[in-house]
Design a protein around this motif. Structure first.
Motif: not given
Length: 125
Positions: A6-8, A21-23, A70-71, A79-84
């Motif tokens: 994970e990162s970000g 982000s999750c690689a 999630i995308s 894999i990404y996670l956008q948090i608004a």
């Protein structure tokens, strides 16, 4: 060997946005699902969202619908996670987890065998 990185994470203000982000690696050609979890201090993991490697199908628990998206990037197996509209309750360690499988569901994310080490999110103004 399955690996998740994970990162970000970092410091974010309430009301701001964040993308995690999750690689993922190690699944070869097998179908898999990846989910994001949040663990606030002193609390258990909470499942936020899940996505499939095959068709990008997603799952969000009802309580998590609205602020999270999630995308995936299939080329880079990320894999990404956008948090608004970040809220104080988003503070904690965020993990991605994975399992072999074709579909995301509440059951599928309830006992995932592979976990990353997490990325820390701090919410403060």
């Amino acid at each position: 060997q399955v690996q998740l990185v994970e990162s970000g994470g970092g410091l974010v203000q309430p009301g701001g946005s964040l993308r995690l982000s999750c690689a993922a690696s190690g699944f070869a050609s097998e179908p898999f699902i990846i989910a994001w979890f949040r663990r606030a201090p002193g609390k258990a993991h909470e499942g936020i969202s899940c996505i499939t490697s095959t068709d990008g199908g997603t799952y969000y628990p009802d309580s998590m619908k609205g602020r999270f998206t999630i995308s995936r990037d299939t080329k880079n197996n990320t894999i990404y996670l956008q948090i608004a509209r970040v809220e104080p309750e988003d503070a904690g360690v965020w993990y991605c987890a994975a399992d072999r499988g074709l579909r995301c569901s509440a059951y599928a994310i309830s006992n995932m065998p592979y976990w990353g080490l997490g990325t820390l999110v701090t919410v403060s103004s």
